[in-house]
Design an enzyme around this catalytic site. Structure first.
Site, PDB file in Angstrom:
ATOM      1  N   SER A 156       8.890   3.684  -0.239  1.00  0.00           N
ATOM      2  CA  SER A 156       7.063   3.335  -1.210  1.00  0.00           C
ATOM      3  C   SER A 156       7.667   3.375  -2.089  1.00  0.00           C
ATOM      4  O   SER A 156       7.021   2.147  -2.943  1.00  0.00           O
ATOM      5  CB  SER A 156       5.867   3.965  -0.512  1.00  0.00           C
ATOM      6  N   SER A 183       0.666  -1.185   0.187  1.00  0.00           N
ATOM      7  CA  SER A 183       0.515  -0.012  -0.173  1.00  0.00           C
ATOM      8  C   SER A 183       0.955   0.910  -0.592  1.00  0.00           C
ATOM      9  O   SER A 183       1.836   0.876   0.877  1.00  0.00           O
ATOM     10  CB  SER A 183      -0.765   0.154   0.923  1.00  0.00           C
ATOM     11  N   GLU A 184       0.716   2.492  -0.826  1.00  0.00           N
ATOM     12  CA  GLU A 184       1.434   3.401  -0.612  1.00  0.00           C
ATOM     13  C   GLU A 184       1.409   4.508  -0.001  1.00  0.00           C
ATOM     14  O   GLU A 184       2.452   4.993   0.224  1.00  0.00           O
ATOM     15  CB  GLU A 184       1.148   3.905  -2.348  1.00  0.00           C
ATOM     16  N   ASN A 185       1.105   3.827   0.920  1.00  0.00           N
ATOM     17  CA  ASN A 185       1.138   4.647   2.492  1.00  0.00           C
ATOM     18  C   ASN A 185       1.783   4.427   3.145  1.00  0.00           C
ATOM     19  O   ASN A 185       2.574   5.442   4.057  1.00  0.00           O
ATOM     20  CB  ASN A 185      -0.105   5.199   3.203  1.00  0.00           C
ATOM     21  N   GLY A 186       2.508   3.720   2.938  1.00  0.00           N
ATOM     22  CA  GLY A 186       3.683   3.387   3.291  1.00  0.00           C
ATOM     23  C   GLY A 186       3.467   1.799   4.471  1.00  0.00           C
ATOM     24  O   GLY A 186       4.117   1.702   5.095  1.00  0.00           O
TER      25      GLY A 186
END
Lengths: 217, 221
Positions: free
Chosen positions: B91, B49-52
């Site tokens: 990320s 998930s690109e939020n980390g």
């Protein structure tokens, strides 16, 4: 030496027209008490660097609702209809860029680099006005460093010298923005003494942080 | 009583069949998120998930939300054993650096070149590209998961995108509620159609030219 100040003392240093970096992803990882204090103080005409529009009245959405933002540098606005409306009406200027490019531009500024080369955005609207470079078989855009006057961080835990530890997905832009502003203020949920955080667990070394405030003050 | 499956779930279920054992997968907001409902644990898929976060689990049940633990759509989620958190730079090292095997995204339009548009509607503004441009550039495979037509019935698969494109990259597969289409250098090839529909019905709902081979299959349910 302790870097601890009150929230009021900290926001006194933020002036009209400044460029402010705010970490966070849809409000997660964004300082709350500092934003509340800015809204109370009504420091306006701010250029805000933030990943997205968050939600109406939440995080950066609160600054937007308070009318303190004149420009946003961001990757996504769609979750905040109030922001989308303000942009459409010309009340807020928007500079839209890809998320990976935003973070690397900030990292470049903090790392003393003159810019970064990325394939992201090649052949799209994003390349307009930028230097395009062909290296080997690949095409890149030159993306320039992005700095701010002030960065307002949010950490789960911090010690009085500014060492910071984050929680879950609230880390996001925090460690990167910590490196790329003239003044770095961190709001922490738990303030502990120097030595209480295992050096192996420190994510942002205290040397990057100028002022630390308690979120619950 | 007949159980009806929503178009979004038909798409999600079909996309899940494209994933291979052990892959690292990023699922976009909306329909793509539902793909996780159709991935069995035996597949050993790692969700990024690109939020980390890598090692994302299911959406959190009401009352079991963990503070500061969300997905890229802002929903509270869970993690699986072995998960890891990281900052946004890491990320996008994962995303742009080619360490994501498959990205599944929604689209407003896809065209005969296999290009997608999914971030900006001129005049209306927004929603913004978020991490989408980096994902389309960096992921090893790109799968578009979207309904075949717009809400007003107009085609989303068009000769040339009228909206700004997300990247100059041919996507690997388009999965809709009624068809599976593979972009190639020759053009868009119709691979599968939904049970009960004819090729002509698919063509009528598609703005772009489709290459129709002899062996068009039935979409696996």
């Amino acid at each position: 030496m302790s870097k601890v100040k009150t929230i009021q003392e900290a926001v006194e240093l933020i002036e009209e027209g400044m460029t402010v970096m705010l970490p966070g992803f849809l409000g997660v990882g964004t300082p709350k008490a500092l934003i509340d204090a800015l809204c109370e103080k009504r420091t306006g005409n701010l250029t805000v660097i933030y990943n997205d529009g968050a939600f109406p009245g939440v995080g950066i959405g609160k600054l937007v609702r308070c009318g303190l933002v004149s420009k946003m540098i961001s990757t996504h606005t769609g979750t905040n209809p109030e922001l989308v409306k303000a942009i459409a009406e010309g009340l807020i200027e928007i500079e839209l860029l890809p998320q990976g490019t935003l973070v690397e531009r900030i990292r470049a500024a903090g790392a003393g680099l003159g810019g970064i080369l990325t394939s992201t955005g090649v052949g799209t609207e994003v390349e307009k006005g930028k230097t395009i470079m062909e290296l080997g078989d690949a095409t890149y855009l030159l993306e320039l460093p992005l700095r701010a006057d002030v960065a307002l961080l949010y950490a789960y835990k911090g010690d009085t010298s500014g060492n910071l530890v984050y929680r879950n997905t609230a880390r996001n832009f925090n460690p990167i923005m910590a490196t790329a502003a003239d003044l770095v203020i961190a709001e922490v949920e738990h303030l502990v003494d120097v030595g209480d955080i295992d050096p192996e667990h420190v994510v942002t070394p205290g040397i990057f942080v100028d002022i630390i405030v308690r979120g619950c003050d | 009583m007949t159980l009806t499956v929503s178009p979004k779930d038909i798409i999600a279920r079909r996309v899940a069949k494209e994933l291979n054992y052990g892959e690292v997968v990023n699922l976009g907001i909306g329909t793509p998120t539902r793909v996780s409902n159709y991935i069995s644990p035996e597949m050993n898929i790692t969700l990024q998930s690109e939020n980390g976060l890598v090692g994302m689990g299911a959406v959190a049940q009401p009352g079991e939300e963990i503070p500061d633990l969300t997905n890229a759509g802002g929903q509270f989620v869970t993690i699986v054993p072995g998960a890891a958190f990281f900052d946004t730079a890491m990320s996008f090292v994962i995303i742009r650096g080619g360490h994501v095997d498959v990205t599944v995204l929604g689209a407003l339009e896809v065209d005969e070149r296999g290009y997608l548009a999914n971030y900006w509607i001129p005049g209306r503004g927004g929603p913004g590209m978020g991490g989408g441009m980096d994902l389309v550039v960096g992921a090893k495979r790109v799968i578009v998961a979207m309904e075949h037509t717009r809400r007003d019935g107009e085609p989303k698969i068009v000769p040339r995108c009228s909206l700004p494109i997300t990247a100059k990259r041919m996507v690997d597969l388009i999965v809709t509620d009624i068809a599976v289409i593979r972009p190639t250098v020759e053009g868009l090839v119709l691979r599968e159609i939904a049970p009960g529909l004819t090729v002509d019905e698919i063509l009528a709902k598609t703005g772009a030219c489709l290459i129709v081979p002899d062996d068009v299959g039935e979409m696996v349910a």
